[in-house]
Write a protein that holds these residues in place. Structure first.
Motif, mmCIF file in Angstrom:
data_model
loop_
_atom_site.group_PDB
_atom_site.id
_atom_site.type_symbol
_atom_site.label_atom_id
_atom_site.label_comp_id
_atom_site.label_asym_id
_atom_site.label_seq_id
_atom_site.Cartn_x
_atom_site.Cartn_y
_atom_site.Cartn_z
ATOM 1 N N UNK A 196 0.831 -1.202 0.000
ATOM 2 C CA UNK A 196 0.000 0.000 0.000
ATOM 3 C C UNK A 196 0.869 1.257 0.000
ATOM 4 N N UNK A 197 1.904 1.257 0.849
ATOM 5 C CA UNK A 197 2.795 2.418 0.887
ATOM 6 C C UNK A 197 3.527 2.589 -0.438
ATOM 7 N N UNK A 198 3.852 1.479 -1.078
ATOM 8 C CA UNK A 198 4.524 1.535 -2.374
ATOM 9 C C UNK A 198 3.624 2.208 -3.405
ATOM 10 N N UNK A 199 2.362 1.802 -3.438
ATOM 11 C CA UNK A 199 1.393 2.391 -4.370
ATOM 12 C C UNK A 199 1.224 3.878 -4.091
ATOM 13 N N UNK A 200 1.238 4.243 -2.817
ATOM 14 C CA UNK A 200 1.053 5.643 -2.427
ATOM 15 C C UNK A 200 2.352 6.452 -2.522
#
Length: 304
Positions: A236-240
């Motif tokens: 999720x952090x990667x996508x964000x």
């Protein structure tokens, strides 16, 4: 001439609040104590008012570093009005300051049964878990005092307190700045963590990565032994595009499962985005040792 104190409970409490706001904690405590004595002389049965005044006294003691009297007054407040959030939080802080970590853990955990979004309790649980792991070892949960079961009927009680910007009561979900290693969760905690992880997975499928992070954060609060939960949160952090956070949670995942290929791959992607090509290459190399035919990893490896 000695200053004339107000006579009514309401006036004494208001005066105590003013002293508290001005940082005059000893004076504030004295005024709250006087208000308690007035109540007792009047013989009026008002447990909620008494509980608030004890809790306010405790706040003054905590500010002055008088942790033992803080604990005493919080306990009195809770005897009058069980499961009140602010006395629980204040007593937890005092126990923590005295390094009575098991007692602090119990109070923080009790708060979270009442309201699982109290930030200071979530952060307190994380701190206490680390401290208990360090001091008592992997079996620390077995050495805790019993945690009271909060009845469903217990409602949040927002007691009137000395006016202050109480960050302890901020209504926000945990950002969970740290993750604890080697927790030994109960069976109930494990099941709750699994359900929350699945809810997070569903949110990821819907593209709602911010909400998914919240679910994974909650899951990790109950049990942080699941490598995939850390890895999914990292995704999720990667996508964000929050790459440092992605690296952090991939690392947590790999501490739990050194062969988590998704964690290696996602950390490699995050390192690359941060222009840390050496670390990215190392992660892909480690991944390919585990899965030599991993197509995405081979592609990323060929771009180095």
């Amino acid at each position: 001439m000695a200053p004339k104190f107000p006579d009514s409970v309401e006036e004494l409490r208001a005066a105590g609040n003013e002293r508290f706001r001005n940082g005059q904690y000893a004076e504030g405590s004295a005024l709250y104590g006087r208000a308690l004595r007035v109540l007792q002389v009047q013989g009026s049965s008002n447990p909620e008012e008494e509980s608030v005044l004890y809790s306010n006294c405790a706040a003054c003691h905590l500010k002055d570093g008088n942790c033992r009297d803080c604990i005493k007054d919080c306990t009195s407040a809770l005897a009058l009005l069980p499961f009140s959030i602010k006395p629980l939080l204040r007593r937890a802080s005092a126990y923590e300051a005295l390094e009575k970590y098991p007692m602090a853990y119990v109070d923080y955990k009790t708060v979270l049964q009442i309201d699982d979004s109290v930030t200071s309790a979530l952060e307190g649980i994380n701190r206490m878990t680390r401290a208990l792991m360090d001091s008592l070892g992997p079996e620390w949960r077995l050495k805790l005092p019993s945690i009271p079961l909060v009845p469903v009927s217990a409602q949040k009680r927002w007691n009137s307190l000395p006016s202050e910007n109480h960050k302890e009561m901020a209504k926000s979900k945990s950002k969970e700045t740290t993750t604890t290693k080697n927790r030994v969760p109960s069976a109930g905690d494990v099941e709750r963590a699994r359900v929350l992880k699945e809810e997070g997975n569903e949110l990821v499928k819907k593209g709602n990565h911010k909400k998914a992070i919240e679910k994974y954060s909650e899951s990790l609060l109950y049990s942080n032994l699941e490598s995939a939960t850390h890895s999914n949160r990292a995704l999720c952090y990667l996508v964000l595009k929050q790459y440092k956070e992605a690296v952090k949670y991939c690392t947590e995942a790999l501490k739990l499962d050194g062969k988590n290929v998704k964690a290696f791959y996602r950390r490699a992607q995050a390192h690359k985005a941060l222009k840390d090509y050496k670390s990215s290459f190392a992660d892909i190399s480690n991944l390919l040792q585990i899965e030599p035919r991993n197509g995405p990893a081979q592609k990323l490896h060929s771009r180095k």
